[in-house]
Enzyme design. Structure first.
Site, PDB file in Angstrom:
ATOM      1  N   TYR A 143     -25.894 -11.167   3.245  1.00 24.48           N
ATOM      2  CA  TYR A 143     -24.058 -12.661   3.551  1.00 24.48           C
ATOM      3  C   TYR A 143     -25.378 -13.658   4.873  1.00 24.48           C
ATOM      4  O   TYR A 143     -25.716 -12.597   5.504  1.00 24.48           O
ATOM      5  CB  TYR A 143     -23.450 -12.025   4.313  1.00 24.48           C
ATOM      6  CG  TYR A 143     -21.980 -12.291   4.489  1.00 24.48           C
ATOM      7  CD1 TYR A 143     -21.844 -13.339   3.722  1.00 24.48           C
ATOM      8  CD2 TYR A 143     -22.002 -13.099   6.127  1.00 24.48           C
ATOM      9  CE1 TYR A 143     -20.767 -14.573   4.724  1.00 24.48           C
ATOM     10  CE2 TYR A 143     -21.113 -13.811   6.696  1.00 24.48           C
ATOM     11  CZ  TYR A 143     -20.401 -14.358   5.526  1.00 24.48           C
ATOM     12  OH  TYR A 143     -20.037 -15.277   5.671  1.00 24.48           O
ATOM     13  N   ASP A 238     -32.431 -14.087   9.265  1.00 20.75           N
ATOM     14  CA  ASP A 238     -31.693 -14.152   9.793  1.00 20.75           C
ATOM     15  C   ASP A 238     -31.324 -13.171  10.664  1.00 20.75           C
ATOM     16  O   ASP A 238     -31.013 -11.519  10.002  1.00 20.75           O
ATOM     17  CB  ASP A 238     -30.482 -14.358   8.505  1.00 20.75           C
ATOM     18  CG  ASP A 238     -29.484 -14.352   8.808  1.00 20.75           C
ATOM     19  OD1 ASP A 238     -29.108 -14.487  10.113  1.00 20.75           O
ATOM     20  OD2 ASP A 238     -28.518 -14.313   8.099  1.00 20.75           O
ATOM     21  N   LYS A 266     -23.968 -13.649  17.480  1.00 15.11           N
ATOM     22  CA  LYS A 266     -24.216 -12.475  17.876  1.00 15.11           C
ATOM     23  C   LYS A 266     -24.628 -12.226  19.338  1.00 15.11           C
ATOM     24  O   LYS A 266     -23.743 -12.713  20.448  1.00 15.11           O
ATOM     25  CB  LYS A 266     -24.220 -11.217  17.118  1.00 15.11           C
ATOM     26  CG  LYS A 266     -24.111 -11.361  16.059  1.00 15.11           C
ATOM     27  CD  LYS A 266     -23.295 -10.056  14.440  1.00 15.11           C
ATOM     28  CE  LYS A 266     -23.451 -11.073  13.173  1.00 15.11           C
ATOM     29  NZ  LYS A 266     -21.292 -11.078  13.254  1.00 15.11           N
TER      30      LYS A 266
HETATM   31  N1  HOZ Z   1     -19.924 -11.400   9.208  1.00 13.33           N
HETATM   32  C1  HOZ Z   1     -19.281 -10.551  10.005  1.00 13.33           C
HETATM   33  C2  HOZ Z   1     -19.300  -9.205   9.256  1.00 13.33           C
HETATM   34  N2  HOZ Z   1     -20.080  -9.175   8.373  1.00 13.33           N
HETATM   35  C3  HOZ Z   1     -17.305 -10.371  10.166  1.00 13.33           C
HETATM   36  C4  HOZ Z   1     -16.760 -11.215  10.553  1.00 13.33           C
HETATM   37  C5  HOZ Z   1     -15.103 -11.227  11.294  1.00 13.33           C
HETATM   38  O1  HOZ Z   1     -14.891 -11.046  10.217  1.00 13.33           O
HETATM   39  O2  HOZ Z   1     -14.978 -11.702  12.212  1.00 13.33           O
END
Ligand code: HOZ
Length: 427
Positions: A143, A238, A266
């Site tokens: 992702y 990434d 992050k």
């Molecule tokens: N994309 C984040 C972890 N895979 C999730 C972000 C969220 O839902 O706060």
């Protein structure tokens, strides 16, 4: 009596789709009501009803120092008093670019924005502008945020809800994305043989954290690097999740592979919204205002967010920081594996630095197909809810990695393992 949590969720459902601002938070794959929080400190969280939890989501990665670290909070308060945003350059952005370049030398030039999604979307546009090619390659279950061309066989919430392709993405856009199986070197070689000279870039999570945790095979990463070089495709790591977390220099330092471009998020925001992309200077020189690839943002390089990130990046450079983080995460994993063994539950777990994966399968999976086939989702749900009842907050999905912070103590880990003993014995 109805809990405050339940009241907030029911009201939210009326005004916010699914009651949440990001799908995985909704608990739909595990059932029950999402937890509404009001406070965090160190390794702990408190919900709106006052219940305490040991936190293993850590805002999905950014809170590597734990919640409300005093040095971060102080610096943010000072920065905020000087204005929340200028929409103009600051010395802080330069300091951040220098820091990123020092920790990840492959990022010769850097541009800041406000999220990981923006970083990956902009990196891909830049790679296309640089190569003059349209096709991109990603891997099943990875992702990279929610821009159109990347929502093809994607992980995270899409995998959690069993629909890895998103609605609203034109087929003509998705047609430019090739998707291959992670860790499958043969598929990679076959695709490059057939279409290598059409490929603008390959984007990869060098350790996957969005279909649970999947560890790369060295031979796979090395072949990927060699094929991209041979065919003039841009290799994008990434490292939104892995950056500064699996090692100070990210996965690229851990595995000693130099990507052409890297995306970050992050940890570089320390809990506030920051993203970054960067890489080889000749590629980054394609960006406006010097090149033809456009990319922009009113809040890009926001002074308060960059301050939170800078303090975080300074503190994680302390001697032994990542060794301790890795050791604490390993202690957690070993404790959970032992507890499952004693309860005779089929379970495995692993970590890379401060990221971990828990699987209700005999062996740690190495691909999307393996995690889909072998991970017992019913057992995960039972485990998740028992842990939550005991005061341990895990990701509400069998397809997300977990995160440990520097604030997690031995007592937190013992507490968690004891909670797991109870959870496993009920499975
Ligand atoms: N994309 C984040 C972890 N895979 C999730 C972000 C969220 O839902 O706060």
């Amino acid at each position: 009596m109805t809990s405050q949590n339940q009241i907030l969720f029911e009201k939210s459902l009326a005004l916010i789709p699914g009651g949440v601002n990001s799908p995985v938070r909704a608990f739909r794959s595990v059932g029950g009501t999402p937890v509404f929080f009001k406070k965090g400190l160190g390794s702990k969280l408190w919900d709106v009803d006052g219940k305490e939890y040991v936190d293993y989501i850590n805002s999905w990665g950014p809170m590597i120092l734990g919640h409300a670290h005093p040095a971060v909070i102080d610096a943010v308060q000072t920065a905020a008093a000087n204005s929340l945003s200028f929409g103009a350059p600051t010395g802080l952005e330069l300091e951040m670019a220098e820091m990123i370049n020092k920790l990840m030398p492959s990022m010769e030039q850097v541009r800041l924005n406000s999220s990981g999604t923006e970083a990956t979307m902009s990196a891909i546009r830049t790679a296309r502008g640089f190569t003059g090619r349209d096709k991109i390659v990603k891997f099943e279950g990875c992702y990279h945020g929610h821009s159109d061309g990347l929502l093809v066989k994607a992980g995270s919430g899409l995998l959690t809800f069993g629909e890895p392709d998103s609605g609203g993405v034109p087929a003509s856009v998705a047609a430019h994305t090739f998707t291959l199986a992670y860790n499958n070197t043969q598929q990679l070689e076959d695709l490059f043989k057939k279409s290598g000279d059409e490929i603008a870039c390959v984007i990869i999570e060098p350790v996957v954290g969005n279909m649970n945790l999947i560890v790369p095979k060295m031979e796979f990463l090395q072949t990927l690097r060699a094929l991209c070089t041979k065919h003039g495709a841009v290799l994008i790591f990434d490292e939104v999740m892995t950056g500064f977390r699996v090692a100070l220099g990210g996965a690229q330092a851990l595995y000693n592979i130099k990507p052409d471009m890297t995306t970050l998020g992050k940890v570089i925001g320390g809990g506030l919204p920051v993203g970054a992309f960067g890489g080889r200077k000749e590629i980054m020189q394609c960006l406006a205002p010097i090149g033809k690839v456009y990319q922009a943002g009113t809040l890009s390089g926001n002074p308060v967010a960059v301050t939170a990130g800078l303090v975080t990046l300074k503190l994680i450079q302390a001697e032994g920081f990542h060794t301790r983080l890795t050791n604490q995460t390993k202690k957690l994993i070993d404790g959970l594996v032992q507890a499952a063994k004693e309860a005779k539950v089929t379970f495995s777990a692993q970590n890379v630095g401060g990221m971990f994966g828990l699987y209700f399968s005999a062996q740690c999976p190495t691909s999307y197909a393996e995690i889909m086939q072998n991970n017992n989702k019913t057992h995960f749900k039972q485990f998740f809810h028992s842990m939550l009842d005991s005061g341990v907050y895990l990701g509400p999905s069998a397809f997300e990695a977990g995160f440990v912070s520097a604030a997690h103590t031995d007592a937190d880990i013992t507490f968690t393992v004891n909670a797991a003993k109870k959870a496993f014995s009920a499975i």
